[in-house]
Scaffold this motif. Sequence first.
Motif, PDB file in Angstrom:
ATOM      1  N   VAL A 140       0.836  -1.307  -0.237  1.00 15.52           N
ATOM      2  CA  VAL A 140       0.070   0.210   0.463  1.00 15.52           C
ATOM      3  C   VAL A 140       0.684   1.257  -0.073  1.00 15.52           C
ATOM      4  CG1 VAL A 140      -1.817   1.759   1.468  1.00 15.52           C
ATOM      5  CG2 VAL A 140      -2.111  -1.652   1.385  1.00 15.52           C
ATOM      6  N   GLU A 141       2.041   1.205   0.743  1.00  6.78           N
ATOM      7  CA  GLU A 141       2.920   2.348   1.273  1.00  6.78           C
ATOM      8  C   GLU A 141       3.865   2.367  -0.480  1.00  6.78           C
ATOM      9  OE1 GLU A 141       5.168   1.571   4.255  1.00  6.78           O
ATOM     10  OE2 GLU A 141       3.759   2.389   5.421  1.00  6.78           O
ATOM     11  N   LYS A 142       3.744   1.500  -1.319  1.00  3.76           N
ATOM     12  CA  LYS A 142       4.171   1.780  -1.954  1.00  3.76           C
ATOM     13  C   LYS A 142       3.466   1.746  -3.747  1.00  3.76           C
ATOM     14  CE  LYS A 142       6.894  -2.440  -1.919  1.00  3.76           C
ATOM     15  NZ  LYS A 142       7.481  -4.287  -2.495  1.00  3.76           N
ATOM     16  N   GLY A 143       1.753   1.633  -3.645  1.00  2.21           N
ATOM     17  CA  GLY A 143       1.157   2.244  -4.371  1.00  2.21           C
ATOM     18  C   GLY A 143       1.354   0.657  -5.201  1.00  2.21           C
ATOM     19  N   ASP A 144       1.963  -0.266  -4.908  1.00  3.27           N
ATOM     20  CA  ASP A 144       2.228  -1.941  -5.615  1.00  3.27           C
ATOM     21  C   ASP A 144       0.838  -2.505  -5.819  1.00  3.27           C
ATOM     22  OD1 ASP A 144       2.937  -4.065  -6.825  1.00  3.27           O
ATOM     23  OD2 ASP A 144       4.049  -4.787  -5.805  1.00  3.27           O
ATOM     24  N   GLY A 145      -0.388  -2.221  -6.657  1.00  3.48           N
ATOM     25  CA  GLY A 145      -1.732  -2.524  -6.911  1.00  3.48           C
ATOM     26  C   GLY A 145      -1.609  -4.271  -7.190  1.00  3.48           C
ATOM     27  N   PRO A 146      -0.682  -4.465  -7.922  1.00  4.32           N
ATOM     28  CA  PRO A 146      -0.735  -6.328  -8.224  1.00  4.32           C
ATOM     29  C   PRO A 146      -0.718  -7.002  -6.944  1.00  4.32           C
ATOM     30  CG  PRO A 146      -0.092  -5.153 -10.088  1.00  4.32           C
ATOM     31  CD  PRO A 146       0.115  -3.916  -9.168  1.00  4.32           C
ATOM     32  N   GLY A 147      -0.073  -6.365  -6.433  1.00  5.63           N
ATOM     33  CA  GLY A 147       0.652  -6.799  -5.080  1.00  5.63           C
ATOM     34  C   GLY A 147      -0.453  -6.979  -4.098  1.00  5.63           C
ATOM     35  N   PHE A 148      -0.588  -5.453  -3.848  1.00  7.71           N
ATOM     36  CA  PHE A 148      -1.536  -5.686  -3.029  1.00  7.71           C
ATOM     37  C   PHE A 148      -2.802  -6.287  -2.730  1.00  7.71           C
ATOM     38  CE2 PHE A 148      -6.104  -4.055  -3.283  1.00  7.71           C
ATOM     39  CZ  PHE A 148      -5.974  -3.596  -1.188  1.00  7.71           C
ATOM     40  N   ARG A 149      -3.005  -6.247  -4.370  1.00  6.16           N
ATOM     41  CA  ARG A 149      -3.989  -7.084  -4.331  1.00  6.16           C
ATOM     42  C   ARG A 149      -3.663  -8.944  -4.248  1.00  6.16           C
ATOM     43  NH1 ARG A 149      -8.935  -6.455  -3.939  1.00  6.16           N
ATOM     44  NH2 ARG A 149      -8.968  -4.435  -5.372  1.00  6.16           N
ATOM     45  N   ARG A 150      -2.740  -9.394  -5.068  1.00  6.75           N
ATOM     46  CA  ARG A 150      -2.372 -10.920  -4.883  1.00  6.75           C
ATOM     47  C   ARG A 150      -2.235 -10.951  -3.380  1.00  6.75           C
ATOM     48  NH1 ARG A 150       1.843 -10.285  -7.497  1.00  6.75           N
ATOM     49  NH2 ARG A 150       3.286  -9.499  -5.486  1.00  6.75           N
TER      50      ARG A 150
ATOM     51  N   ALA B  19     -11.577  -4.270  -1.820  1.00  6.59           N
ATOM     52  CA  ALA B  19     -11.266  -3.454  -1.774  1.00  6.59           C
ATOM     53  C   ALA B  19     -10.645  -2.544  -2.689  1.00  6.59           C
ATOM     54  CB  ALA B  19     -11.737  -3.411  -0.319  1.00  6.59           C
ATOM     55  N   THR B  20     -10.673  -1.135  -2.586  1.00  6.36           N
ATOM     56  CA  THR B  20      -9.517  -0.918  -3.185  1.00  6.36           C
ATOM     57  C   THR B  20      -7.901  -1.030  -2.548  1.00  6.36           C
ATOM     58  OG1 THR B  20      -9.973   1.127  -3.798  1.00  6.36           O
ATOM     59  CG2 THR B  20     -10.865   0.041  -4.611  1.00  6.36           C
ATOM     60  N   LEU B  21      -7.016  -0.253  -3.432  1.00 10.87           N
ATOM     61  CA  LEU B  21      -5.937   0.309  -2.716  1.00 10.87           C
ATOM     62  C   LEU B  21      -6.409   1.722  -2.099  1.00 10.87           C
ATOM     63  CD1 LEU B  21      -2.239  -0.381  -4.061  1.00 10.87           C
ATOM     64  CD2 LEU B  21      -2.835   1.790  -2.428  1.00 10.87           C
ATOM     65  N   GLU B  22      -6.318   2.466  -2.123  1.00  9.61           N
ATOM     66  CA  GLU B  22      -7.596   3.359  -1.872  1.00  9.61           C
ATOM     67  C   GLU B  22      -8.208   3.127  -0.660  1.00  9.61           C
ATOM     68  OE1 GLU B  22      -7.510   2.852  -5.187  1.00  9.61           O
ATOM     69  OE2 GLU B  22      -5.509   4.088  -5.597  1.00  9.61           O
ATOM     70  N   GLU B  23      -8.917   2.614  -0.717  1.00 12.69           N
ATOM     71  CA  GLU B  23      -9.807   2.169   0.501  1.00 12.69           C
ATOM     72  C   GLU B  23      -9.353   1.439   1.311  1.00 12.69           C
ATOM     73  OE1 GLU B  23     -13.504   1.238  -1.969  1.00 12.69           O
ATOM     74  OE2 GLU B  23     -12.383  -0.043  -2.076  1.00 12.69           O
ATOM     75  N   VAL B  24      -8.114   0.569   1.534  1.00 11.24           N
ATOM     76  CA  VAL B  24      -7.241   0.199   2.252  1.00 11.24           C
ATOM     77  C   VAL B  24      -6.279   0.657   3.498  1.00 11.24           C
ATOM     78  CG1 VAL B  24      -5.334  -1.966   2.719  1.00 11.24           C
ATOM     79  CG2 VAL B  24      -7.587  -1.891   1.533  1.00 11.24           C
ATOM     80  N   ARG B  25      -6.258   1.786   1.788  1.00 17.06           N
ATOM     81  CA  ARG B  25      -5.139   2.871   2.545  1.00 17.06           C
ATOM     82  C   ARG B  25      -5.774   3.393   3.798  1.00 17.06           C
ATOM     83  NH1 ARG B  25      -2.402   5.359  -1.804  1.00 17.06           N
ATOM     84  NH2 ARG B  25      -1.149   4.100  -1.466  1.00 17.06           N
ATOM     85  N   ASP B  26      -7.362   4.266   3.019  1.00 15.41           N
ATOM     86  CA  ASP B  26      -7.693   4.789   4.618  1.00 15.41           C
ATOM     87  C   ASP B  26      -8.148   4.227   5.982  1.00 15.41           C
ATOM     88  OD1 ASP B  26      -7.855   6.700   2.793  1.00 15.41           O
ATOM     89  OD2 ASP B  26      -9.839   6.582   1.956  1.00 15.41           O
ATOM     90  N   LEU B  27      -8.160   2.566   5.577  1.00 14.60           N
ATOM     91  CA  LEU B  27      -8.686   1.906   6.678  1.00 14.60           C
ATOM     92  C   LEU B  27      -7.082   1.866   7.784  1.00 14.60           C
ATOM     93  CD1 LEU B  27     -10.412  -0.524   5.264  1.00 14.60           C
ATOM     94  CD2 LEU B  27     -10.915   1.288   6.907  1.00 14.60           C
TER      95      LEU B  27
END
Length: 92
Positions: free
Chosen positions: A32-42, A75-83
């Motif tokens: 999340v901190e790196k903004g790594d969308g594919p890694g985040f999803r996985r 959940a999106t990366l942005e939604e999780v960043r907020d949590l």
Amino acid sequence: MIVRIMGEGQVRLAASHLADLNKLDDELLAEVEKGDGPGFRRTLQALLARVRELGVPLPDDSLEPSELILPSPDATLEEVRDLLSDDGLIPG
């Protein structure tokens, strides 16, 4: 402990599994901190799968206080960043 997966329900999870889950949580936080969308999803999918695997689902009509709330699988990366707090989703 009771864990809620948003949009799915609750599971009872032994506290002894937290160390295992914290490894995935740390990975998720870094992605999340790196903004790594594919890694985040996985990693989010792996974390939720592990909670489902280790936990015992509570009946749908049961409403226990949740000690831990995890985002929904979509959940999106942005939604999780907020949590997230600085410690991740799972308290260490």
